[in-house]
Design an enzyme around this catalytic site. Structure first.
Site, short mmCIF file in Angstrom:
data_model
loop_
_atom_site.label_atom_id
_atom_site.label_comp_id
_atom_site.label_asym_id
_atom_site.label_seq_id
_atom_site.Cartn_x
_atom_site.Cartn_y
_atom_site.Cartn_z
N GLU A 264 0.95 -1.23 -0.06
CA GLU A 264 0.08 -0.01 -0.04
C GLU A 264 1.03 1.33 0.09
O GLU A 264 1.85 1.30 0.89
CB GLU A 264 -0.89 -0.03 1.27
N CYS A 301 -1.77 8.12 4.55
CA CYS A 301 -2.13 7.57 3.25
C CYS A 301 -3.05 8.23 2.56
O CYS A 301 -3.26 8.36 1.25
CB CYS A 301 -1.89 6.23 3.09
#
Ligand code: NAP
Length: 527
Positions: A264, A301
């Site tokens: 990720e 993120c």
């Protein structure tokens, strides 16, 4: 004296000559503990133990694995203030965040424990034999999900607990039946070691095989590289930069036996603000977004790094308000001098591009390691032509793109790289008017948010945290929520297998009482 050691299964080990310390960005000083980087011998020993442990761990019942996960949660809580103090000293993050992240970590472990206790997650699928079928008899086929084998998990710098040693990937892999080798993040090795201790205690208390978990320290890429290349490692979980994730993906693909890497990585999380919503709520949106852009010093993120609107007087007013709001927020500390260094470098790179204008930035002196937030703006055409402006500036930075019209807005969205999230700020009737813009956004992201902010990732089964590359290396999987267990399994079928020798999940009697698909019907019943 070396005090920070590697956990090789349940033994502490510090054979390595290469050492490092963690850093407190608030005091701008190194912490005192000295960590020993894992040697090749220690790496090999940990992987070999994980490989042996896999043979028994994969067969341990879901209920016992659930006890293990719950025990990890209890042991983490038992670390109490020692863990919170270490977390803060190694990350510069406030105590509230440390406690919140601990709650999330414990909650994740418990939710996987509940999944295991219930048991239906293995997707047991049974097609009974039709021996008299013409022209050929149909065999008895029984399928379920089984674990891949030892998994390497890279600790994430920006989540010392929730995406690190006992974070989402570790919890999911242990739940799936995979032993875990953590490559601890060098910025919070002490936090990692405390959590590793909690995991080892839990493993011992619940009778798990030695080697089901190991924690390896490093301050350079060598340990991670050796782990990913190791033939007995069967999958990798990673959260961090695109450069790091991509390097690991390529490394795994070049192995004699390629393995999956679930990384990720970067995301600018585009926010599309439609004209009527902007007209009605521009001032409120500016305040909300100033908060979201600076939340956690922009080190999430899901940070909104890209705002897109159609140029009109309301967009101009919104940009001015956003700039006004953002400079009123107190600058805050970043995780590490390297992270703030990367923030300054990437910001300078963006600001050096033609056609970019700074509309609001904190200019006064700040403490060492504190980030000065900044908002920039650019014309749609300039943005389209310069992909440097599309790249993530990890930290409290956001660029507002002023598009000529809806067509250019849609075109820009379609040219973006894959993203974790996309946000739509709209009035309800605009959702019907801008269907193509919305479809373009949906095509680029893993989660779409309506009239909210992308920051704040709820941990629940319906959460999708992952998106088209480079947001993640495989958009079919999530990094958050119980469905992340699917990263660490493979489907496996038994054909005409002796009934008594089948795993409980596939036996006729259905001793676990789980929901199964039997001859195309969902049922908890026996056969
Ligand atoms: P990183 O550089 O991606 O490193 C993460 C982990 O991967 C570290 O343990 C690192 O090892 C390892 N690693 C990196 N490159 C590798 C390679 N080529 N081979 C093997 N291992 C490798 O991330 P970071 O240190 O956490 O932060 C650096 C930057 O990453 C940030 O400034 C930010 O831009 C970005 N980041 C983004 C997100 C996001 O969610 N978008 C999250 C975190 C970080 P060593 O540290 O031991 O070298």
């Amino acid at each position: 004296m070396i005090t920070g050691k590697n956990y090789i299964g349940n033994s502490l080990s510090a054979k390595g000559k290469k050492t490092f310390k963690t850093f407190n960005p608030q005091t701008n000083k190194e912490n005192s503990q000295i960590f020993s980087e894992a040697t090749d011998d220690e790496i090999n020993q940990a992987v070999s133990m994980a490989s042996i442990a896999f043979k028994s761990y994969a067969k341990i019942s879901g209920v016992k694995k659930a006890d293990f996960l719950n025990a990890i949660a209890d042991e983490i809580l038992a670390l109490d203030d020692e863990l919170i103090a270490m977390f803060c000293a190694e990350s510069g993050l406030p105590e509230g965040r440390a406690k919140g992240e601990r709650g999330r970590t414990v909650g994740q472990l418990q939710s996987f424990a509940n999944l295991l206790r219930e048991g239906s997650w293995v997707e047991a699928t049974i097609d009974t034999a039709l021996p008299n079928r013409e022209p050929v008899p149909k065999p008895d086929l029984r399928k379920m999900l089984i674990p891949l084998g030892p998994v390497v998990v890279f600790g994430a710098s920006n989540f010392p607990l929730a995406y690190s040693t006992a974070g989402g990937d570790t919890a999911a892999a242990l739940a799936a039946g995979c032993p875990v080798l953590v490559k601890s993040h060098p910025m919070h090795a002490g936090t990692g070691e405390l959590v590793a201790r909690a995991i080892i205690r839990a493993a011992e208390k619940t009778g798990m095989p030695n080697g089901v978990f190991s924690n390896l320290n490093s301050s350079g890429i060598e340990v991670g590289v050796a782990l990913v290349k190791h033939p007995q490692v069967k999958a990798v979980g990673f959260t961090g930069s695109i450069r790091g994730g991509r390097a690991l993906l390529d490394l795994a693909a070049k192995r004699e036996e390629p393995i999956p890497v679930f990384a990720e990585m970067g995301s600018v999380n585009p926010v599309v603000i439609l004209p009527e919503a902007l007209q009605k709520r521009g001032a409120d949106l500016a305040k909300t977004y100033a908060g979201s852009i600076t939340l956690g010093t922009g080190q999430f993120c899901t940070n909104p790094g890209l705002l897109l609107g159609i140029k009109d007087k309301n967009l101009i007013a919104f940009i001015a308000k956003l700039a006004e709001n953002i400079v009123q927020i107190e600058p805050s500390c970043m995780l590490h001098p390297n992270i703030i260094g990367a923030f300054e470098t990437n910001k300078a790179k963006a600001l050096a591009q033609q056609g970019i204008t700074v509309v609001g930035s904190v200019e006064n002196e700040v403490q060492s390691n504190y980030a000065r937030q900044i908002i920039t703006t650019v014309e749609g055409k300039t943005f389209l032509e310069n992909t440097t402006l599309h790249q993530e500036v990890f930290g409290p930075y956001s660029i507002v793109v002023q598009c000529e019209d809806a067509e250019q807005l849609q075109h820009i969205i379609s040219k973006l790289e894959g993203q974790l999230t996309g946000t739509l700020i709209a009035e309800e009737k605009e959702v019907k008017q801008y269907t193509e813009v919305i479809a373009a956004l949906q095509n680029r992201v893993g989660r779409i948010i309506y009239n909210g902010v992308p920051t704040g990732v709820e941990v629940c089964p319906a959460m999708q945290h992952g998106g088209p590359y480079p947001a993640s290396t495989d958009s079919r999987f999530t990094a958050v929520g119980i469905h992340s267990i699917k990263r660490w399994i493979r489907p496996f079928s038994y054909q005409d297998w002796p009934k008594d020798l089948l795993p409980d999940e596939l036996k006729n009697e259905n001793p676990l009482g789980i929901l199964r698909l039997v001859n195309n019907k969902q049922t908890n019943s026996k056969i």
